[in-house]
Design a protein around this motif. Structure first.
Motif, short mmCIF file in Angstrom:
data_model
loop_
_atom_site.label_atom_id
_atom_site.label_comp_id
_atom_site.label_asym_id
_atom_site.label_seq_id
_atom_site.Cartn_x
_atom_site.Cartn_y
_atom_site.Cartn_z
N ARG A 231 -29.19 38.93 -52.03
CA ARG A 231 -28.43 37.73 -51.68
C ARG A 231 -28.40 37.56 -50.16
NH1 ARG A 231 -23.79 39.09 -53.85
NH2 ARG A 231 -24.39 38.31 -55.91
N ASP A 232 -28.22 38.66 -49.45
CA ASP A 232 -28.20 38.58 -47.98
C ASP A 232 -29.56 38.18 -47.42
OD1 ASP A 232 -25.55 39.35 -48.00
OD2 ASP A 232 -25.97 41.46 -47.57
N VAL A 233 -30.63 38.73 -48.00
CA VAL A 233 -31.98 38.37 -47.55
C VAL A 233 -32.24 36.88 -47.79
CG1 VAL A 233 -34.44 38.70 -47.99
CG2 VAL A 233 -32.93 40.69 -47.85
N ALA A 234 -31.85 36.39 -48.95
CA ALA A 234 -32.07 34.97 -49.27
C ALA A 234 -31.34 34.05 -48.30
CB ALA A 234 -31.63 34.69 -50.71
N ALA A 235 -30.20 34.51 -47.80
CA ALA A 235 -29.40 33.69 -46.89
C ALA A 235 -29.87 33.75 -45.44
CB ALA A 235 -27.93 34.12 -46.97
N GLY B 99 -33.70 39.25 -61.88
CA GLY B 99 -33.72 37.82 -61.61
C GLY B 99 -33.53 37.51 -60.13
N ALA B 100 -32.66 38.26 -59.46
CA ALA B 100 -32.45 38.05 -58.03
C ALA B 100 -33.72 38.29 -57.25
CB ALA B 100 -31.33 38.96 -57.53
N LEU B 101 -34.51 39.26 -57.70
CA LEU B 101 -35.77 39.57 -57.05
C LEU B 101 -36.82 38.50 -57.35
CD1 LEU B 101 -37.25 41.60 -55.28
CD2 LEU B 101 -37.68 42.98 -57.33
N ARG B 102 -36.92 38.10 -58.62
CA ARG B 102 -37.89 37.07 -59.02
C ARG B 102 -37.60 35.74 -58.36
NH1 ARG B 102 -37.05 38.98 -64.08
NH2 ARG B 102 -35.70 37.21 -64.53
N GLU B 103 -36.32 35.39 -58.29
CA GLU B 103 -35.93 34.08 -57.79
C GLU B 103 -35.72 34.05 -56.27
OE1 GLU B 103 -35.99 31.39 -59.65
OE2 GLU B 103 -36.66 32.67 -61.28
N LEU B 104 -35.92 35.17 -55.61
CA LEU B 104 -35.84 35.15 -54.15
C LEU B 104 -36.82 34.11 -53.64
CD1 LEU B 104 -34.32 36.94 -52.00
CD2 LEU B 104 -36.50 38.10 -51.65
N PRO B 105 -36.41 33.20 -52.78
CA PRO B 105 -37.29 32.07 -52.42
C PRO B 105 -38.48 32.43 -51.55
CG PRO B 105 -35.22 31.96 -51.20
CD PRO B 105 -35.06 33.05 -52.22
N SER C 114 -44.35 26.70 -53.25
CA SER C 114 -45.41 27.29 -54.08
C SER C 114 -44.86 28.35 -55.02
CB SER C 114 -46.50 27.88 -53.19
OG SER C 114 -47.08 26.87 -52.39
N LYS C 115 -43.93 29.19 -54.53
CA LYS C 115 -43.35 30.21 -55.40
C LYS C 115 -42.57 29.56 -56.53
CE LYS C 115 -40.56 34.38 -55.58
NZ LYS C 115 -40.11 35.59 -54.87
N ARG C 116 -41.85 28.49 -56.21
CA ARG C 116 -41.11 27.79 -57.25
C ARG C 116 -42.06 27.21 -58.29
NH1 ARG C 116 -36.28 28.57 -59.31
NH2 ARG C 116 -35.18 26.69 -59.93
N ALA C 117 -43.18 26.69 -57.85
CA ALA C 117 -44.16 26.11 -58.76
C ALA C 117 -44.78 27.18 -59.66
CB ALA C 117 -45.24 25.37 -57.99
N ILE C 118 -45.13 28.32 -59.08
CA ILE C 118 -45.72 29.40 -59.87
C ILE C 118 -44.73 29.88 -60.93
CG2 ILE C 118 -46.52 31.80 -59.79
CD1 ILE C 118 -47.67 31.11 -56.99
#
Length: 266
Positions: free
Chosen positions: A47-51, A98-104, A217-221
């Motif tokens: 969560r901190d990395v994503a922010a 999920g937090a790892l997969r959904e990391l942007p 691109s990550k979101r699309a994949i």
């Protein structure tokens, strides 16, 4: 048990340099086996990395000679003792994966030694996986008398393909890095003393590219893998927005000026 409170002292650490965040599972004496508190700490760290807008790529690694030997079975009599506690524990696992997969941002698993059970789940949740020749992979659930979480199996099938996924799940046997690479689970297998160098070079290459492109691109994949039309539309909108970005203008300008672009993520 207050996993959230214990997560504050769990052996998970993050360092960030030049756009590359490195998340280390730091419990080498236990082959980096994950306690429930560590799963919570991992979620908080991600969560901190994503922010943090300065982070453009994440490297996931284990301290010492192992990536992660999976969940710490020693605490199962407490945290996974019956159907109710097992559901709560698996929900915690699922949220961590999920937090790892959904990391942007793009993610890289740097794998040495044991990559087993939940450790393999962590590796599979990363976008790219590199391993040393001595790495070993397995899903030992059938040897413990429990079922690997159904949601996690979906991602094993995506990463390894149905045939290798079936072998791993039904036999519980370990496979080598060479076998994992042949089955499509790994991007590459490298010599042990070259892994850090290879991962660092890959991470630096990714970090130098346009962050908005990575996110779209990550979101699309992920949308394609999940066969999720709503997510795909979201990714398309993110991609369309890149054409109005400062980074796109910088990319065109750098191309004309025959230099490397300097992307700002805006």
């Amino acid at each position: 048990m207050d996993f959230q409170a214990e997560a504050e002292i769990a052996p998970i650490r993050v360092d960030a340099v030049n756009g590359v965040a490195t998340l280390t599972i730091d419990r080498p004496a236990k082959k980096n086996a994950m306690t429930a508190a560590m799963w919570s700490a991992l979620i908080n760290a991600l969560r901190d990395v994503a922010a943090d807008a300065s982070c453009r790529v994440l490297v996931l690694r284990g301290e010492g000679n192992d990536f992660c030997a999976g969940a710490d079975i020693a605490e199962f009599d407490t945290v996974r003792r019956d159907p109710e506690t097992a559901r709560a524990y698996e929900d915690l696992n699922a949220r961590a994966f999920g937090a790892l997969r959904e990391l942007p941002i793009p993610t890289i698993a740097a794998i040495r030694g044991n990559c087993l059970g939940g450790g393999l789940g962590l590796a599979i949740s990363c976008d790219l996986r590199l391993a040393t020749a001595d790495a070993r992979f397995s899903i030992p659930a059938a040897k413990l008398g429990l079922a690997y979480p159904a949601e996690s199996i979906r991602h094993v099938v995506w990463a390894a393909g149905p045939q290798l996924a079936r072998f791993l799940i039904h036999t519980g046997q370990q496979i080598t890095a060479a076998e994992a690479h042949q089955g499509g689970l790994l991007l590459d297998v490298v010599k042990s003393d070259h892994l850090d160098e290879r991962v660092a070079a890959l991470a630096a290459t990714i970090a130098a590219n346009a962050p908005l492109t990575h996110r779209a691109s990550k979101r699309a994949i992920n949308a394609v893998l999940a066969d999720d039309e709503a997510m795909l539309e979201e990714a398309a909108a993110m991609g369309a927005a890149t054409f109005a970005s400062e980074d796109y203008a910088e990319g065109r300008r750098a191309f004309r000026e025959r230099r490397q672009p300097v992307f700002r993520g805006r």
